[in-house]
Design a protein around this motif. Sequence first.
Motif, PDB file in Angstrom:
ATOM      1  N   ASP A  15       0.837  -1.210   0.000  1.00 59.75           N
ATOM      2  CA  ASP A  15       0.000   0.000   0.000  1.00 59.75           C
ATOM      3  C   ASP A  15       0.867   1.253   0.000  1.00 59.75           C
ATOM      4  O   ASP A  15       0.590   2.225  -0.706  1.00 59.75           O
ATOM      5  CB  ASP A  15      -0.914   0.025   1.229  1.00 59.75           C
ATOM      6  CG  ASP A  15      -1.956  -1.074   1.202  1.00 59.75           C
ATOM      7  OD1 ASP A  15      -2.343  -1.500   0.099  1.00 59.75           O
ATOM      8  OD2 ASP A  15      -2.385  -1.505   2.293  1.00 59.75           O
ATOM      9  N   VAL A  16       1.914   1.238   0.830  1.00 61.50           N
ATOM     10  CA  VAL A  16       2.827   2.387   0.900  1.00 61.50           C
ATOM     11  C   VAL A  16       3.499   2.608  -0.453  1.00 61.50           C
ATOM     12  O   VAL A  16       3.603   3.741  -0.938  1.00 61.50           O
ATOM     13  CB  VAL A  16       3.892   2.186   1.998  1.00 61.50           C
ATOM     14  CG1 VAL A  16       4.888   3.341   1.996  1.00 61.50           C
ATOM     15  CG2 VAL A  16       3.246   2.067   3.369  1.00 61.50           C
ATOM     16  N   ALA A  17       3.948   1.509  -1.055  1.00 65.13           N
ATOM     17  CA  ALA A  17       4.616   1.614  -2.356  1.00 65.13           C
ATOM     18  C   ALA A  17       3.697   2.237  -3.398  1.00 65.13           C
ATOM     19  O   ALA A  17       4.103   3.118  -4.168  1.00 65.13           O
ATOM     20  CB  ALA A  17       5.066   0.227  -2.814  1.00 65.13           C
ATOM     21  N   GLN A  18       2.444   1.809  -3.424  1.00 67.50           N
ATOM     22  CA  GLN A  18       1.496   2.342  -4.395  1.00 67.50           C
ATOM     23  C   GLN A  18       1.181   3.809  -4.110  1.00 67.50           C
ATOM     24  O   GLN A  18       1.138   4.632  -5.026  1.00 67.50           O
ATOM     25  CB  GLN A  18       0.205   1.518  -4.363  1.00 67.50           C
ATOM     26  CG  GLN A  18      -0.820   1.936  -5.416  1.00 67.50           C
ATOM     27  CD  GLN A  18      -2.022   1.006  -5.441  1.00 67.50           C
ATOM     28  OE1 GLN A  18      -2.133   0.083  -4.636  1.00 67.50           O
ATOM     29  NE2 GLN A  18      -2.922   1.238  -6.375  1.00 67.50           N
ATOM     30  N   LYS A  19       0.978   4.131  -2.828  1.00 68.32           N
ATOM     31  CA  LYS A  19       0.637   5.503  -2.442  1.00 68.32           C
ATOM     32  C   LYS A  19       1.759   6.474  -2.774  1.00 68.32           C
ATOM     33  O   LYS A  19       1.508   7.593  -3.259  1.00 68.32           O
ATOM     34  CB  LYS A  19       0.347   5.534  -0.943  1.00 68.32           C
ATOM     35  CG  LYS A  19       0.121   6.925  -0.359  1.00 68.32           C
ATOM     36  CD  LYS A  19      -1.210   7.498  -0.752  1.00 68.32           C
ATOM     37  CE  LYS A  19      -1.477   8.804  -0.015  1.00 68.32           C
ATOM     38  NZ  LYS A  19      -2.777   9.415  -0.418  1.00 68.32           N
ATOM     39  N   LEU A  20       3.004   6.085  -2.528  1.00 67.90           N
ATOM     40  CA  LEU A  20       4.144   6.985  -2.700  1.00 67.90           C
ATOM     41  C   LEU A  20       4.887   6.766  -4.016  1.00 67.90           C
ATOM     42  O   LEU A  20       5.926   7.400  -4.237  1.00 67.90           O
ATOM     43  CB  LEU A  20       5.115   6.816  -1.519  1.00 67.90           C
ATOM     44  CG  LEU A  20       4.528   7.076  -0.127  1.00 67.90           C
ATOM     45  CD1 LEU A  20       5.596   6.922   0.940  1.00 67.90           C
ATOM     46  CD2 LEU A  20       3.895   8.474  -0.041  1.00 67.90           C
ATOM     47  N   HIS A  21       4.359   5.873  -4.863  1.00 68.53           N
ATOM     48  CA  HIS A  21       4.962   5.594  -6.176  1.00 68.53           C
ATOM     49  C   HIS A  21       6.411   5.105  -6.016  1.00 68.53           C
ATOM     50  O   HIS A  21       7.344   5.601  -6.652  1.00 68.53           O
ATOM     51  CB  HIS A  21       4.922   6.836  -7.070  1.00 68.53           C
ATOM     52  CG  HIS A  21       3.539   7.432  -7.211  1.00 68.53           C
ATOM     53  ND1 HIS A  21       2.534   6.795  -7.912  1.00 68.53           N
ATOM     54  CD2 HIS A  21       3.008   8.573  -6.717  1.00 68.53           C
ATOM     55  CE1 HIS A  21       1.434   7.544  -7.866  1.00 68.53           C
ATOM     56  NE2 HIS A  21       1.692   8.598  -7.143  1.00 68.53           N
ATOM     57  N   LEU A  22       6.569   4.107  -5.134  1.00 62.85           N
ATOM     58  CA  LEU A  22       7.872   3.514  -4.873  1.00 62.85           C
ATOM     59  C   LEU A  22       7.791   2.012  -5.114  1.00 62.85           C
ATOM     60  O   LEU A  22       6.696   1.438  -5.172  1.00 62.85           O
ATOM     61  CB  LEU A  22       8.301   3.763  -3.419  1.00 62.85           C
ATOM     62  CG  LEU A  22       8.380   5.213  -2.943  1.00 62.85           C
ATOM     63  CD1 LEU A  22       8.584   5.245  -1.432  1.00 62.85           C
ATOM     64  CD2 LEU A  22       9.509   5.937  -3.648  1.00 62.85           C
ATOM     65  N   SER A  23       8.933   1.376  -5.230  1.00 62.89           N
ATOM     66  CA  SER A  23       8.958  -0.083  -5.261  1.00 62.89           C
ATOM     67  C   SER A  23       8.872  -0.597  -3.827  1.00 62.89           C
ATOM     68  O   SER A  23       9.203   0.123  -2.869  1.00 62.89           O
ATOM     69  CB  SER A  23      10.240  -0.587  -5.920  1.00 62.89           C
ATOM     70  OG  SER A  23      11.358  -0.349  -5.080  1.00 62.89           O
ATOM     71  N   GLU A  24       8.440  -1.848  -3.660  1.00 66.71           N
ATOM     72  CA  GLU A  24       8.360  -2.412  -2.314  1.00 66.71           C
ATOM     73  C   GLU A  24       9.752  -2.542  -1.695  1.00 66.71           C
ATOM     74  O   GLU A  24       9.905  -2.408  -0.476  1.00 66.71           O
ATOM     75  CB  GLU A  24       7.654  -3.765  -2.342  1.00 66.71           C
ATOM     76  CG  GLU A  24       6.160  -3.655  -2.586  1.00 66.71           C
ATOM     77  CD  GLU A  24       5.419  -4.934  -2.237  1.00 66.71           C
ATOM     78  OE1 GLU A  24       5.707  -5.530  -1.178  1.00 66.71           O
ATOM     79  OE2 GLU A  24       4.559  -5.344  -3.037  1.00 66.71           O
ATOM     80  N   ASN A  25      10.768  -2.798  -2.505  1.00 66.15           N
ATOM     81  CA  ASN A  25      12.133  -2.870  -1.974  1.00 66.15           C
ATOM     82  C   ASN A  25      12.569  -1.521  -1.417  1.00 66.15           C
ATOM     83  O   ASN A  25      13.260  -1.441  -0.395  1.00 66.15           O
ATOM     84  CB  ASN A  25      13.110  -3.332  -3.063  1.00 66.15           C
ATOM     85  CG  ASN A  25      13.023  -4.822  -3.324  1.00 66.15           C
ATOM     86  OD1 ASN A  25      12.596  -5.588  -2.456  1.00 66.15           O
ATOM     87  ND2 ASN A  25      13.417  -5.242  -4.506  1.00 66.15           N
ATOM     88  N   THR A  26      12.175  -0.432  -2.103  1.00 66.40           N
ATOM     89  CA  THR A  26      12.510   0.907  -1.606  1.00 66.40           C
ATOM     90  C   THR A  26      11.796   1.180  -0.297  1.00 66.40           C
ATOM     91  O   THR A  26      12.367   1.762   0.637  1.00 66.40           O
ATOM     92  CB  THR A  26      12.135   1.977  -2.647  1.00 66.40           C
ATOM     93  OG1 THR A  26      12.855   1.732  -3.856  1.00 66.40           O
ATOM     94  CG2 THR A  26      12.471   3.373  -2.132  1.00 66.40           C
ATOM     95  N   VAL A  27      10.535   0.733  -0.202  1.00 68.42           N
ATOM     96  CA  VAL A  27       9.791   0.896   1.054  1.00 68.42           C
ATOM     97  C   VAL A  27      10.489   0.150   2.182  1.00 68.42           C
ATOM     98  O   VAL A  27      10.652   0.676   3.291  1.00 68.42           O
ATOM     99  CB  VAL A  27       8.342   0.393   0.897  1.00 68.42           C
ATOM    100  CG1 VAL A  27       7.632   0.369   2.262  1.00 68.42           C
ATOM    101  CG2 VAL A  27       7.564   1.273  -0.077  1.00 68.42           C
ATOM    102  N   LYS A  28      10.948  -1.075   1.906  1.00 71.19           N
ATOM    103  CA  LYS A  28      11.656  -1.849   2.933  1.00 71.19           C
ATOM    104  C   LYS A  28      12.951  -1.149   3.353  1.00 71.19           C
ATOM    105  O   LYS A  28      13.318  -1.168   4.531  1.00 71.19           O
ATOM    106  CB  LYS A  28      11.954  -3.256   2.417  1.00 71.19           C
ATOM    107  CG  LYS A  28      10.734  -4.148   2.311  1.00 71.19           C
ATOM    108  CD  LYS A  28      11.111  -5.565   1.884  1.00 71.19           C
ATOM    109  CE  LYS A  28       9.895  -6.468   1.814  1.00 71.19           C
ATOM    110  NZ  LYS A  28      10.236  -7.853   1.451  1.00 71.19           N
ATOM    111  N   SER A  29      13.621  -0.501   2.393  1.00 74.07           N
ATOM    112  CA  SER A  29      14.842   0.237   2.724  1.00 74.07           C
ATOM    113  C   SER A  29      14.526   1.411   3.639  1.00 74.07           C
ATOM    114  O   SER A  29      15.251   1.685   4.606  1.00 74.07           O
ATOM    115  CB  SER A  29      15.518   0.747   1.443  1.00 74.07           C
ATOM    116  OG  SER A  29      15.989  -0.322   0.660  1.00 74.07           O
TER     117      SER A  29
END
Length: 209
Positions: A168-182
Amino acid sequence: MANRLILISSGGVFSSALMNHLSSALAMDYSICVSPDDFPRENDSYVVLIDYQSVRSVSSPWFEFFSPYDQGIKILLLDYPEHETLEVVSSISNICGVFFSSDSLDVLEKGIRKVIEGEMWFGRQLVGELLQLYKRKVGEGKTTKKVKISPREVEVLRCLSVGYSNSDVAQKLHLSENTVKSHLFNIFRKLNVKNRTQAVSWFNSHYNA
């Protein structure tokens, strides 16, 4: 969505009977793990039930086994004593719920369903106690270390505070899930926290006060 139940316990007839019942009621496969070597290595989504009475030893490897950045793992504590210290609950990565020793099987089923649907299972009183516990910890550290959070990390924390998953965070902020995990790795390291509940508590006390 989680597609497998995993029980961490010392094994035995009761564990098998419990998981047979839950597997049938929830239409999910299950595994029982006695040691970390038993834990499945597939990149999958699991609801992990930890039998607290079986692993309550301070030296138990399970409490350090799970990564706080993997939202494919949702952890629930079972058979937790009502008057036990909350230090254990607050220290577990990806903790999504607690079931007390007095909770019925019906309550356990209902709670697991809610967690599978993306919710958490904490009673109102327990949530309040956990937040107060972490606020005390934050207060103790304020005088010794000033935390510097980037604007992007604030956005990630804001998403966590309304219950967003990593995807959800990745979609909301237009990021990849790996970037969210970072970002989560950096946030948890900066805040010196071990799970999302603690991170959200810090965010609420600093940005929503």
